[in-house]
Enzyme design. Structure first.
Site, PDB file in Angstrom:
ATOM      1  N   LYS D  13       0.834  -1.051  -0.058  1.00  0.00           N
ATOM      2  CA  LYS D  13       0.164  -0.204  -0.073  1.00  0.00           C
ATOM      3  C   LYS D  13       0.878   1.218   0.016  1.00  0.00           C
ATOM      4  O   LYS D  13       0.650   2.220  -0.823  1.00  0.00           O
ATOM      5  CB  LYS D  13      -0.689  -0.035   1.505  1.00  0.00           C
ATOM      6  CG  LYS D  13      -2.123  -1.051   0.914  1.00  0.00           C
ATOM      7  CD  LYS D  13      -3.007  -1.075   2.292  1.00  0.00           C
ATOM      8  CE  LYS D  13      -4.072  -1.969   2.200  1.00  0.00           C
ATOM      9  NZ  LYS D  13      -5.048  -2.039   3.261  1.00  0.00           N
ATOM     10  N   MET D  14       1.827   1.250   0.927  1.00  0.00           N
ATOM     11  CA  MET D  14       2.817   2.364   0.906  1.00  0.00           C
ATOM     12  C   MET D  14       3.722   2.745  -0.263  1.00  0.00           C
ATOM     13  O   MET D  14       3.881   3.550  -0.811  1.00  0.00           O
ATOM     14  CB  MET D  14       3.437   2.375   2.023  1.00  0.00           C
ATOM     15  CG  MET D  14       3.100   2.536   3.598  1.00  0.00           C
ATOM     16  SD  MET D  14       2.648   4.589   3.847  1.00  0.00           S
ATOM     17  CE  MET D  14       4.600   4.695   4.294  1.00  0.00           C
ATOM     18  N   GLY D 101      11.077   3.073   5.450  1.00  0.00           N
ATOM     19  CA  GLY D 101       9.965   3.304   6.323  1.00  0.00           C
ATOM     20  C   GLY D 101       9.513   1.980   7.025  1.00  0.00           C
ATOM     21  O   GLY D 101       8.609   1.920   7.845  1.00  0.00           O
ATOM     22  N   THR D 102      10.237   1.007   6.871  1.00  0.00           N
ATOM     23  CA  THR D 102       9.923  -0.057   7.782  1.00  0.00           C
ATOM     24  C   THR D 102      10.105   0.029   9.283  1.00  0.00           C
ATOM     25  O   THR D 102      11.157   0.566   9.518  1.00  0.00           O
ATOM     26  CB  THR D 102      11.139  -1.063   7.069  1.00  0.00           C
ATOM     27  OG1 THR D 102      11.041  -1.419   5.725  1.00  0.00           O
ATOM     28  CG2 THR D 102      10.716  -2.712   7.700  1.00  0.00           C
ATOM     29  N   ALA D 127      12.611   5.697   9.675  1.00  0.00           N
ATOM     30  CA  ALA D 127      11.346   6.571   9.989  1.00  0.00           C
ATOM     31  C   ALA D 127      10.267   5.627  10.445  1.00  0.00           C
ATOM     32  O   ALA D 127       9.375   5.234   9.180  1.00  0.00           O
ATOM     33  CB  ALA D 127      11.033   7.722   9.201  1.00  0.00           C
ATOM     34  N   PRO D 128       9.912   5.181  11.358  1.00  0.00           N
ATOM     35  CA  PRO D 128       8.658   4.336  11.548  1.00  0.00           C
ATOM     36  C   PRO D 128       7.319   4.996  11.288  1.00  0.00           C
ATOM     37  O   PRO D 128       6.326   4.299  11.158  1.00  0.00           O
ATOM     38  CB  PRO D 128       8.892   3.963  13.077  1.00  0.00           C
ATOM     39  CG  PRO D 128      10.000   4.575  13.577  1.00  0.00           C
ATOM     40  CD  PRO D 128      10.586   5.401  12.522  1.00  0.00           C
ATOM     41  N   HIS D 157     -10.775   7.673  16.821  1.00  0.00           N
ATOM     42  CA  HIS D 157     -10.479   6.656  15.740  1.00  0.00           C
ATOM     43  C   HIS D 157     -11.957   6.108  15.137  1.00  0.00           C
ATOM     44  O   HIS D 157     -12.926   6.232  15.876  1.00  0.00           O
ATOM     45  CB  HIS D 157      -9.732   5.526  15.895  1.00  0.00           C
ATOM     46  CG  HIS D 157      -7.982   6.105  16.010  1.00  0.00           C
ATOM     47  ND1 HIS D 157      -7.590   6.703  16.978  1.00  0.00           N
ATOM     48  CD2 HIS D 157      -7.227   5.887  15.091  1.00  0.00           C
ATOM     49  CE1 HIS D 157      -6.362   6.930  16.969  1.00  0.00           C
ATOM     50  NE2 HIS D 157      -6.069   6.552  15.712  1.00  0.00           N
ATOM     51  N   LYS D 161     -11.537  -0.026  14.811  1.00  0.00           N
ATOM     52  CA  LYS D 161     -10.394   0.128  15.602  1.00  0.00           C
ATOM     53  C   LYS D 161     -10.432  -0.652  17.078  1.00  0.00           C
ATOM     54  O   LYS D 161     -11.510  -0.611  17.937  1.00  0.00           O
ATOM     55  CB  LYS D 161      -9.798   1.333  16.050  1.00  0.00           C
ATOM     56  CG  LYS D 161      -8.057   1.535  16.777  1.00  0.00           C
ATOM     57  CD  LYS D 161      -7.599   2.716  16.731  1.00  0.00           C
ATOM     58  CE  LYS D 161      -6.338   2.742  17.538  1.00  0.00           C
ATOM     59  NZ  LYS D 161      -5.353   2.038  16.747  1.00  0.00           N
ATOM     60  N   THR D 168      -0.255   5.944  19.203  1.00  0.00           N
ATOM     61  CA  THR D 168       0.290   7.232  19.318  1.00  0.00           C
ATOM     62  C   THR D 168       0.057   7.991  20.419  1.00  0.00           C
ATOM     63  O   THR D 168       0.974   8.913  20.822  1.00  0.00           O
ATOM     64  CB  THR D 168      -0.241   8.108  18.023  1.00  0.00           C
ATOM     65  OG1 THR D 168      -0.178   7.337  16.913  1.00  0.00           O
ATOM     66  CG2 THR D 168       0.033   9.476  17.715  1.00  0.00           C
TER      67      THR D 168
END
Lengths: 268, 268, 268, 268
Positions: D13-14, D101-102, D127-128, D157, D161, D168
């Site tokens: 997706k990313m 990004g992993t 960068a997570p 959310h 979820k 976060t």
């Protein structure tokens, strides 16, 4: 035409605010106050210690004498249930329309006042909450809950408040529940990894209470539905907010010929 | 009992969304579609290019044949004014209750449909806006404006929107103005040190338009009064929001024996 | 260890608030006040008319006498530019660290105080805005503008405010502009169908000013970017908000050996 | 000058989003992709089933061959930890700057990559979380907590979820706690009349989780202090939000000569 008004309880917080409001409003005329202390004095005699304006308005200790001698249109009661009941009964007997901010009347007292109001055809409003904005928020929330059953409440108050959730939040949830299909909000398998994350719950509606210094009294009702959200928010900053409700009642009570309980029933 | 539904306009954005919604809803049964192309085919034949599900549902090019052959409860029209008018007229003649999302009918067309609906005692709903949340926001704003005449509107949209303010903001202001005492919002001597700071103005109500990437369609109506504020906010994220309104209309149209225009008139 | 503090301007709004704050804080000791009237009296002598607490704290008319006689750690000036400059100069000469809330010093005055502070190695803070939250909002907005150049400001104030936009909004825009690539916010072809809808504009940043009764002073800085939004909001309810900043300065000025201008430069 | 870019993971997706973003950006040139399936094909061969654009860009199954044959400036890895580690190591060996990004690398893996990056003087960013707005929100919250220790978090959310509170929110609380004096938020004697009203608690910070259909991912950090409030809010609508972060990293990695972990460490 100017409305002649009598206020009971001028030394209380709400009463003092009402005296100032009536004094400022050009179409109102404050003709007397009722105060179980200070009979025979004038408002200007007691203004020093109570934040009242220096008005030459007579104070009566005996409500009946006041209603007999002074020809008023509206009587505003901001005292306590015991005195408030007696005052209101007398005002109705003398044909002066009462606007009563006192809460906590018993069912019997309310029934008695309702009878008296009906018999004399004299309008009367009893309002436990004069904040027009808060009452509208609750009414709107109740209506929206019919069409958007997924809803949560966030209420925010200063951090000196002891109880959570607030009475207004619980009342709002109860009002929505009258109109809302039974529904447990959130995913059936949701899991709190920290206890309390999903807030309090009543009838499947979640309530979240924020407490922070600097805040006064705030509430948001959040409705969600696929692709959209509807939020109704009320912010209360100080007692001035109640005066709009008092003014509305003074205006509306003239067109009534019976007792109405609750500001929501004169907002159409 | 399952409701048998016909949809016109299955290849449009709203129509395709409606086909999916009806397909997913257990109490609905999609029995046919009307599409001026693709007559004689089935939805599954045209699903590839339109994001439609692979349903074995017949497509009719001729609406009259469709209404004759298929015994439906409700007809949902999501086409354009010209076709929409013809479809709705025919549906009423065949006693199938129309729910019409098409806007832009002329007054004559509306009057003709109203007559037909009344004569046949067949309910019909025409709704230019199916977003329940947006319609509630406007209704609530209209009511609140009676009691809280100081009000401003902030509307926020993505930065590809060309016109400011939005049609919804202007409509909301007009609806509030019906109920609101005439009042110029803000201090009479206020001064813009940068032009436009106080926003657009219509009937003394100020409207502010924010445009930012990432936003979709959002509106806040802010009421202020001494000591309090009331805010009504609607966030629209995608077309899914309209489907709740379509479902509401499908449910309500059954209890009607005449034409109702506007979602607001079936929200009680 | 208790900090011994002198306050100049105890009869002003900010000064009276500071006297109360210092009185309540256990680690502070108010040892004197400077007031061009009321020399020789005590705070308790003037408390009636100024909302001051009944403190037995001496008032000096002559600042030099005050600094000579009283052995203070910190001097808090909440007067006006003329007097404030003289007071601050004298405090620095006597080695008492000044915290100055007066704004409006000239560049020459600031340069002179900077020299004096440096020469004596005596820390000094001059802060035109003591509201920590407002200063953080501006700092964060400045940082975010580096990465998210699409930004608009909404500021909301009570409807007795005459100017729009607010000084804070204009300053925030200017601070962001230092960090932000040049960019005209909104679609290049956007069109106002009602004048002013898109607000005021400075350097391509749009500012919207809302004015409503009940509001105090509020600002939102809204950043947008594909798929996300970041909002920084400050709400100011009353002057109590400034006292947190005064306390912060009293704590920080001890570690300084030079003059710092602006609260933002001691927030690290 | 155009930057030559290799992307690993184009079918994810990313990854698919990144392929589109690089394709649209005029100053970027997508020269190859790495994909453990589809070696020897071109992006246009696999575009049908993955929402990819029809680009004539070669796909390599073997990352080493790719880095040998293609002369790239930046390597973007959007795969999984196992493959991601091998890819990043190889890219560093071949002097191609990685943007990764992993998330989920082990400490040993991170140490190894740090060594390699330092030895070769080749910049690398892992960068997570690529959402610039979310990272700024957390950074600002951490800074504000130094000066305004009274803080609560509301995260909202969609109702699919399962866990509450969000990762976060918990991370934000932990970051603030590093900077914040120990403080139990709310009145010491506060009482929940409905369990959970005051939310979850971690280190004295309260977290409230709202779940509603229509919502995506939203968080507000609310600071309160006498007379004022500061709110930092992030709204995430879709994956497009991550692409701004990827672009920022592609720009910043060129100026680095070592490995940087976390987007927050390149936001200055």
């Amino acid at each position: 035409m100017t409305k002649k008004i009598i206020i009971a309880g001028p030394r209380g917080k709400m009463g003092a605010e009402a005296v100032q409001m009536v004094d400022k409003e050009p179409s109102y005329d404050l003709i007397a106050c009722i105060d179980r202390k200070n009979g025979g004095k004038s408002i200007k005699d007691i203004q020093d210690t109570n934040g009242l304006p220096a008005l030459d308005v007579p104070i009566f200790e005996n409500p009946e004498t006041c209603f007999q001698e002074m020809d008023a249109d509206v009587f505003v009661d901001l005292t306590v249930p015991g005195a408030g009941f007696e005052h209101t009964k007398l005002a109705l007997l003398y044909g002066i329309r009462p606007v009563v901010g006192t809460s906590g009347f018993s069912d019997d007292q309310l029934a008695a006042l309702q009878d008296l109001s009906m018999t004399h055809g004299t309008g009367c409003i009893i309002a436990p909450n004069f904040a027009v904005g808060a009452v509208l928020m609750m009414q709107f929330a109740k209506t929206a809950a019919k069409y958007l059953p997924d809803v949560e409440i966030i209420e925010k108050h200063h951090d000196q408040k002891l109880d959570a959730p607030s009475g207004t939040a619980v009342k709002t949830a109860a009002m929505m529940q009258e109109n809302r299909e039974n529904k447990q909000q959130g995913h059936p398998d949701e899991k709190e990894t920290l206890d309390g994350a999903r807030g309090a719950e009543t009838d499947g509606i979640h309530i979240h209470s924020v407490r922070l210094p600097g805040l006064v009294a705030h509430q948001e009702v959040l409705f969600g539905s696929p692709g959209q959200g509807l939020t109704i928010k009320h912010d209360s900053y100080n007692r001035a907010s109640f005066m709009e409700g008092v003014k509305l009642c003074i205006r509306k009570v003239e067109d009534l010929d019976r007792l109405v309980y609750g500001l929501e029933n004169i907002l159409d």
